[in-house]
Design a protein around this motif. Structure first.
Motif, mmCIF file in Angstrom:
data_model
loop_
_atom_site.group_PDB
_atom_site.id
_atom_site.type_symbol
_atom_site.label_atom_id
_atom_site.label_comp_id
_atom_site.label_asym_id
_atom_site.label_seq_id
_atom_site.Cartn_x
_atom_site.Cartn_y
_atom_site.Cartn_z
ATOM 1 N N ASP A 76 -5.251 -6.549 -11.267
ATOM 2 C CA ASP A 76 -6.398 -6.714 -10.370
ATOM 3 C C ASP A 76 -5.978 -7.321 -9.044
ATOM 4 O OD1 ASP A 76 -7.963 -5.651 -12.342
ATOM 5 O OD2 ASP A 76 -8.842 -7.576 -12.977
ATOM 6 N N ALA A 77 -5.057 -8.284 -9.063
ATOM 7 C CA ALA A 77 -4.573 -8.895 -7.822
ATOM 8 C C ALA A 77 -3.822 -7.868 -6.981
ATOM 9 C CB ALA A 77 -3.680 -10.091 -8.138
ATOM 10 N N ASP A 78 -3.028 -7.029 -7.603
ATOM 11 C CA ASP A 78 -2.308 -5.982 -6.868
ATOM 12 C C ASP A 78 -3.294 -4.983 -6.251
ATOM 13 O OD1 ASP A 78 0.144 -7.079 -7.431
ATOM 14 O OD2 ASP A 78 0.579 -5.732 -9.116
ATOM 15 N N SER A 79 -4.334 -4.639 -6.993
ATOM 16 C CA SER A 79 -5.343 -3.719 -6.451
ATOM 17 C C SER A 79 -6.048 -4.329 -5.250
ATOM 18 C CB SER A 79 -6.383 -3.384 -7.524
ATOM 19 O OG SER A 79 -5.781 -2.688 -8.583
ATOM 20 N N ALA A 80 -6.368 -5.614 -5.329
ATOM 21 C CA ALA A 80 -7.034 -6.281 -4.204
ATOM 22 C C ALA A 80 -6.121 -6.320 -2.978
ATOM 23 C CB ALA A 80 -7.446 -7.696 -4.602
ATOM 24 N N ARG A 81 -4.837 -6.576 -3.184
ATOM 25 C CA ARG A 81 -3.889 -6.603 -2.067
ATOM 26 C C ARG A 81 -3.780 -5.220 -1.421
ATOM 27 N NH1 ARG A 81 1.035 -4.951 -1.796
ATOM 28 N NH2 ARG A 81 1.240 -4.829 -4.047
ATOM 29 N N ILE A 82 -3.716 -4.192 -2.228
ATOM 30 C CA ILE A 82 -3.626 -2.830 -1.691
ATOM 31 C C ILE A 82 -4.892 -2.479 -0.910
ATOM 32 C CG2 ILE A 82 -3.605 -0.398 -2.377
ATOM 33 C CD1 ILE A 82 -1.645 -1.218 -4.614
ATOM 34 N N LEU A 83 -6.056 -2.884 -1.410
ATOM 35 C CA LEU A 83 -7.304 -2.617 -0.691
ATOM 36 C C LEU A 83 -7.350 -3.339 0.652
ATOM 37 C CD1 LEU A 83 -9.921 -2.666 -3.586
ATOM 38 C CD2 LEU A 83 -9.148 -0.699 -2.253
ATOM 39 N N ARG A 84 -6.854 -4.595 0.697
ATOM 40 C CA ARG A 84 -6.804 -5.315 1.974
ATOM 41 C C ARG A 84 -5.868 -4.615 2.951
ATOM 42 N NH1 ARG A 84 -6.485 -9.811 -1.336
ATOM 43 N NH2 ARG A 84 -4.244 -9.942 -0.971
#
Length: 157
Positions: A76-84
């Motif tokens: 989930d943290a990796d997905s949030a970073r990619i979205l940012r």
């Protein structure tokens, strides 16, 4: 309330453990003394092997749940970073598109002025050519205004 697979697995294991421990016969089986031989550590007498196995089983289930939860949180943290990153990239692309449009508009206006001076120099007073040129200039200005309005709406200005 939403339960994930880890919570469901731990709940099932807890219920099965409680159901297994309720009858007195099962508790006697878990605590019955056995002889345990561990290579390198020797032989132990009167060891409740069933209790050790049950504790090991519960420890393994909890460890699995923790590892799985950590893995999900990391994903989930990796997905949030990619979205940012994608959002900042989109903002940069929108800015670049706006500057390219401004350059295109300036180029077209320069080119129109050059054509207008060439035509006025060649025509030397031909009113028909001047009227056509004025019509073309007005149409081009209207098209540029429409493009400018469209891009401002798209870029949110």
């Amino acid at each position: 309330m939403r339960f994930n697979l880890n919570t469901l697995l731990l709940a099932i294991l807890a219920v099965l453990t409680i159901v297994f421990l309720i009858p007195a016969e099962n508790r006697n089986t878990l605590t019955a003394p056995h002889t345990l031989s561990i290579p390198g550590l020797g032989v132990s007498q009167n060891v409740p092997v069933g209790s050790y196995l049950l504790i090991g089983w519960l420890f393994t289930a909890i460890l699995f749940a923790l590892v799985n939860t950590f893995s999900r949180l990391r994903r989930d943290a990796d997905s949030a970073r990619i979205l940012r990153d994608m959002e900042s990239l989109r903002a940069n692309l929108d800015k670049a598109e706006g500057s390219r449009f401004a350059e295109l508009q300036a180029y077209l206006e320069r080119r129109l002025n050059d054509l207008q001076t060439q035509v006025s120099a060649q025509a030397g007073g031909n009113s028909d050519t001047t009227a056509q040129l004025n019509t073309m200039r007005n149409e081009l200005a209207a098209d540029l205004g429409q493009m400018d309005g469209y891009l401002k709406r798209k870029l949110g200005e």
